[in-house]
Design a protein around this motif. Structure first.
Motif, PDB file in Angstrom:
ATOM      1  N   GLY B  28       0.790  -1.224   0.000  1.00  0.00           N
ATOM      2  CA  GLY B  28       0.000   0.000   0.000  1.00  0.00           C
ATOM      3  C   GLY B  28       0.820   1.270   0.000  1.00  0.00           C
ATOM      4  O   GLY B  28       0.284   2.367  -0.150  1.00  0.00           O
ATOM      5  N   CYS B  29       2.132   1.155   0.169  1.00  0.00           N
ATOM      6  CA  CYS B  29       2.997   2.343   0.152  1.00  0.00           C
ATOM      7  C   CYS B  29       2.888   3.032  -1.206  1.00  0.00           C
ATOM      8  O   CYS B  29       2.861   2.372  -2.245  1.00  0.00           O
ATOM      9  N   ASN B  30       2.862   4.354  -1.199  1.00  0.00           N
ATOM     10  CA  ASN B  30       2.719   5.088  -2.458  1.00  0.00           C
ATOM     11  C   ASN B  30       4.062   5.496  -3.073  1.00  0.00           C
ATOM     12  O   ASN B  30       4.114   5.933  -4.209  1.00  0.00           O
ATOM     13  N   ALA B  31       5.134   5.353  -2.316  1.00  0.00           N
ATOM     14  CA  ALA B  31       6.440   5.780  -2.846  1.00  0.00           C
ATOM     15  C   ALA B  31       6.854   5.020  -4.110  1.00  0.00           C
ATOM     16  O   ALA B  31       7.341   5.632  -5.063  1.00  0.00           O
ATOM     17  N   PRO B  32       6.649   3.688  -4.142  1.00  0.00           N
ATOM     18  CA  PRO B  32       7.099   2.970  -5.349  1.00  0.00           C
ATOM     19  C   PRO B  32       6.351   3.382  -6.611  1.00  0.00           C
ATOM     20  O   PRO B  32       6.871   3.203  -7.715  1.00  0.00           O
ATOM     21  N   LEU B  33       5.147   3.920  -6.451  1.00  0.00           N
ATOM     22  CA  LEU B  33       4.428   4.389  -7.642  1.00  0.00           C
ATOM     23  C   LEU B  33       5.250   5.476  -8.329  1.00  0.00           C
ATOM     24  O   LEU B  33       5.445   5.470  -9.542  1.00  0.00           O
ATOM     25  N   SER B 237      -5.295   0.082   0.898  1.00  0.00           N
ATOM     26  CA  SER B 237      -5.660   0.260  -0.509  1.00  0.00           C
ATOM     27  C   SER B 237      -6.066   1.694  -0.833  1.00  0.00           C
ATOM     28  O   SER B 237      -6.460   1.980  -1.948  1.00  0.00           O
ATOM     29  N   THR B 238      -5.958   2.607   0.118  1.00  0.00           N
ATOM     30  CA  THR B 238      -6.610   3.902  -0.103  1.00  0.00           C
ATOM     31  C   THR B 238      -5.666   5.078  -0.358  1.00  0.00           C
ATOM     32  O   THR B 238      -6.118   6.222  -0.371  1.00  0.00           O
ATOM     33  N   GLY B 239      -4.400   4.815  -0.579  1.00  0.00           N
ATOM     34  CA  GLY B 239      -3.469   5.926  -0.820  1.00  0.00           C
ATOM     35  C   GLY B 239      -3.956   6.886  -1.907  1.00  0.00           C
ATOM     36  O   GLY B 239      -4.209   8.074  -1.637  1.00  0.00           O
ATOM     37  N   PRO B 240      -4.143   6.387  -3.142  1.00  0.00           N
ATOM     38  CA  PRO B 240      -4.585   7.281  -4.217  1.00  0.00           C
ATOM     39  C   PRO B 240      -5.967   7.900  -3.969  1.00  0.00           C
ATOM     40  O   PRO B 240      -6.212   9.042  -4.364  1.00  0.00           O
TER      41      PRO B 240
END
Ligand SMILES: Cc1ncc(C[n+]2csc(CCOP(=O)(O)OP(=O)(O)O)c2C)c(N)n1
Lengths: 389, 325
Positions: B28-33, B237-240
């Motif tokens: 769920g981490c957003n950094a790899p995106l 699942s809610t980062g974005p």
């Protein structure tokens, strides 16, 4: 033909850098290193070198940029002193652990505080455990020569360690003296080119530099780093010999001045050795057998050479231009420990001198020799030369 | 030519990812995106990316020796110096290219990644220096509003009232009091720069900006709001979803700055109240349970409104008026 130049030590170092023509130099000015950077910047501005110069905003960034550049596969240099080196320290250790053959002249200056711009060796001693090879220079000629030697040594595939070339702030960096400068082509031929094995810029073979290295590998990598240092120790004489072939100037781990038959020996690094040689000659004229040991190589510490030079002497005085508060002075402690298992141990004396640029006179050096000659040395009692009561 | 989705899909189908799976970032981490999108855009456009990373979550989780999630050249040096480090690598590239020692004909592009700690705080000087010197590189700040790698400590990016371990919300003190720095304005203040904000809810907005950043000759900067699901205390699942709300509430406007000219890249027709965004975030739970937050909410609302109006005005007055060439 080599030429003789009458100039400052800073200019001598800058000329060595010009002749080496590194791919990248990133540096930040600090007295008394500043003229090294200024001279070199002028060489760049006038097109005498095609080095890319990075005028960074701090020494921390200088060392960081130098690590990025050397990891990329470029021959890279910087220079600093005192507070600049202290600001870099975090990355100084990283540079060595990444096995990057960076060359860095250190124009020795006292560490703050209080702030002081003059010569001592507290800066060099701050980083004595950082994994860099540390060379020390008495004068302009040595500073010039060692900068060239350092490049070849650092890039040796078995070594791959960064090298510091120490010269005394103001005394060497700003004093005028003459030195012999080689032809540009001779220097370029001597240093050759560096062919890095795993450069960042080899796009076809992507490599990760600077991984996180946990308890399962860090230890082994540090052991390998120590192996690099052991190799440096073994390869230094080879590089010196090659340099001698080119120039006729002979270097060794230690500069031994009239030590062979000496009863009393002084150990001192850098420019004070010139004064000490003068004082040794005075005693010799009077028939008193004194001598001088001046380490050219401080890290890796040439223990064997010290043993050979000092075994059987009546007394040894070690002069430190730095203190290690609450512990023995750095050079003294290393010299003493190297003599642990020799058969005929000399009496030992520790003298701290010249901190913050305090002038060093022949009289002060005689004081240390006289204490040795008169049997007045007290083991581990730290004494001071030229200190007001 | 802007990169289109078809080309991107084709590229991904035919090639390895520059930033691969198997790293150890949290689910769920957003950094790899940000890492994935930035490098794939560079690759798909025909650049050879050389990556630098500052110490932080992205770095420690992707390069645990002897493994690496990076299929492209990568260097990590320390926490505060990724910009200086990459500026050294970029200088080496210029020098070696000039000396005929670079083997590839493809253009090499330097991309630095840093967290908000490594950017707003300890690494600000290094970044400012590298930008001022005009190195050709793209700096990507993945902003998770705290020092997450080390367990949620406060940074200059942490918003007021958010729970952190170094300024915890307690009975006597409602956590951090200061507002975030405006890193976008700080970078824009260097003038000769391309700077943009982005959010993980808007991949195509990010990719378009990444393309501009890569094509920009000189320093470029993108800060992407990239939640740390763990310490924002939001479902994995809610980062974005959360960053979408941040954009829609003016908390995180999507803007661009190019050598003096401002442009808002997404203008929602209607705005959500910022409270709606904040209430989604578990990191505010403690504050809300101990304090009446009406006043703080009103203050933040007033602030984001003023910021937005200011951006609209900047966009208008800077039209066709570049500061630098
Ligand atoms: C000089 C220095 N100070 C402190 C640290 C400890 N440290 C490592 S990562 C980190 C926080 C990183 O935060 P941020 O840049 O926001 O990235 P994130 O962890 O959120 O990915 C800190 C404080 C360090 N490695 N080096």
């Amino acid at each position: 033909m080599p030429v003789r130049l009458e100039t400052t030590g800073a200019a001598a170092v800058a000329h060595a850098m010009r002749q080496i023509n590194p791919d990248v130099v990133a540096a930040y000015p600090i007295t008394p290193q500043t003229p090294v950077v200024e001279y070199f910047a002028t060489f760049v501005a006038n097109g005498e070198v095609d080095t890319v110069m990075v005028p960074v905003e701090s020494e921390h960034s200088a060392m960081s940029a130098v690590v990025g550049s050397a990891a990329a596969g470029a021959r890279t240099m910087t220079a600093t002193a005192a507070n600049g080196l202290a600001l870099m320290v975090e990355i100084v250790y990283i540079a060595a652990s990444y096995r990057l053959p960076i060359v860095m002249p250190i124009v020795n200056r006292a560490l703050s505080g209080p702030i002081n711009i003059h010569c001592d060796h507290s800066d060099a001693m701050l980083v004595r455990d950082s994994g860099w090879v540390q060379l020390f220079c008495e004068n302009h000629q040595e500073a010039y020569d060692m900068t060239i030697i350092a490049t070849k040594l650092a890039e040796n595939e078995k070594v791959l360690l960064p090298v510091m070339v120490n010269l005394d702030g103001f005394i060497t960096s700003h004093g005028a003296d003459s030195f012999e400068m080689l032809e540009d082509e001779k220097v370029r031929e001597f240093v050759g080119t560096w062919e890095p094995k795993y450069p960042l810029l080899d796009i076809a073979k992507p490599v990760t530099h600077g991984s996180i290295d946990m308890f399962d590998y860090y230890f082994e990598h540090h052991r390998q780093q120590e192996e690099g240092m052991e190799n440096a120790y073994n390869i230094i004489p080879e590089v010196f010999a090659e340099f001698e072939k080119l120039t006729g100037r002979k270097y060794d781990y230690l500069d031994l001045y009239k030590t062979e038959d000496a009863d009393y020996v002084m150990v001192v690094v850098n420019s004070t050795a010139s004064t000490a040689k003068y004082v040794v000659d005075e005693y010799r004229e009077k028939g008193i057998k004194v001598g001088l040991v001046k380490p050219w190589v401080f890290t890796p510490f040439p223990k064997e050479s010290f043993k050979n030079a000092l075994n059987g002497k009546k007394a040894v005085v070690v002069l430190d231009r730095a203190m290690s508060f609450g512990k023995e002075a750095p050079l003294y402690t290393l010299v003493k420990s190297s003599l642990y298992d020799i058969s005929e141990k000399p009496a030992m004396g520790s003298f701290v001198y010249g901190l913050g640029g305090r002038d060093v006179t022949p009289h002060m050096l005689r004081e240390a020799f006289d204490a040795a000659i008169n049997g007045e040395l007290e083991l581990d009692k730290q004494k001071y030369l030229g200190l007001r009561d | 030519m802007p990169l289109n989705i078809k080309d991107l899909v084709k590229y991904v189908e035919e090639n390895d990812w520059a930033f691969t799976q198997g790293h150890r970032l949290c689910p769920g981490c957003n950094a790899p995106l940000a890492a994935k999108w930035a490098t794939v855009v560079a690759k798909a456009l025909g650049y050879e990316p050389v990556v630098g990373a500052a110490t932080g979550c992205l770095e420690v989780s992707t390069t645990i020796y002897p493994y690496s999630a990076w299929n492209v050249p990568y260097v990590h040096n320390a926490f505060e110096n990724v910009a200086a480090t990459i500026s050294g690598a970029e200088s080496a590239y210029r020098s070696l290219k000039n000396r005929g020692k670079i083997k590839t004909d493809k253009p090499v592009k330097f991309i630095a990644f840093g967290g908000d700690g490594g950017t707003y705080d300890i690494g600000l000087q290094s970044l400012s220096g590298a930008i001022e010197r005009g190195h050709d590189f793209v700096y990507i700040l993945y902003d998770n509003e705290g020092y997450m790698n080390t367990g949620n400590q406060r940074s200059g990016s942490t918003p007021p009232g958010a729970e952190t371990t170094t300024e915890p919300v307690g009975k006597a003190k409602p956590g951090k009091i200061q507002f975030k720095k405006s890193i976008f304005d700080i970078i824009a203040g260097h003038e000769g720069v391309y700077a943009a904000t982005a959010a993980t809810s808007e991949p195509f907005d990010f990719m378009a900006k990444m393309q501009k950043a890569l094509e920009f000759e000189g320093p470029a900067f993108i800060s992407i709001l990239a939640p740390c699901v763990r310490f924002w205390r939001i479902p994995e699942s809610t980062g974005p979803e959360v960053t979408k709300l941040a954009v829609e509430s003016k908390y995180w406007p999507l803007v661009e700055y190019d050598r003096g000219i401002y442009k808002i890249t997404k203008k929602p027709r209607t705005f959500k109240p910022v409270k709606e965004y904040i209430q989604k975030l578990g990191k505010y739970k403690k504050l809300m349970s101990l304090y009446n937050t009406d006043e703080l909410m009103a203050e933040i609302q007033e602030y984001v409104d003023a910021k937005w109006d200011r951006l609209v005005a900047l966009e208008e007055i800077s039209q066709n008026k570049p500061l630098r060439k």
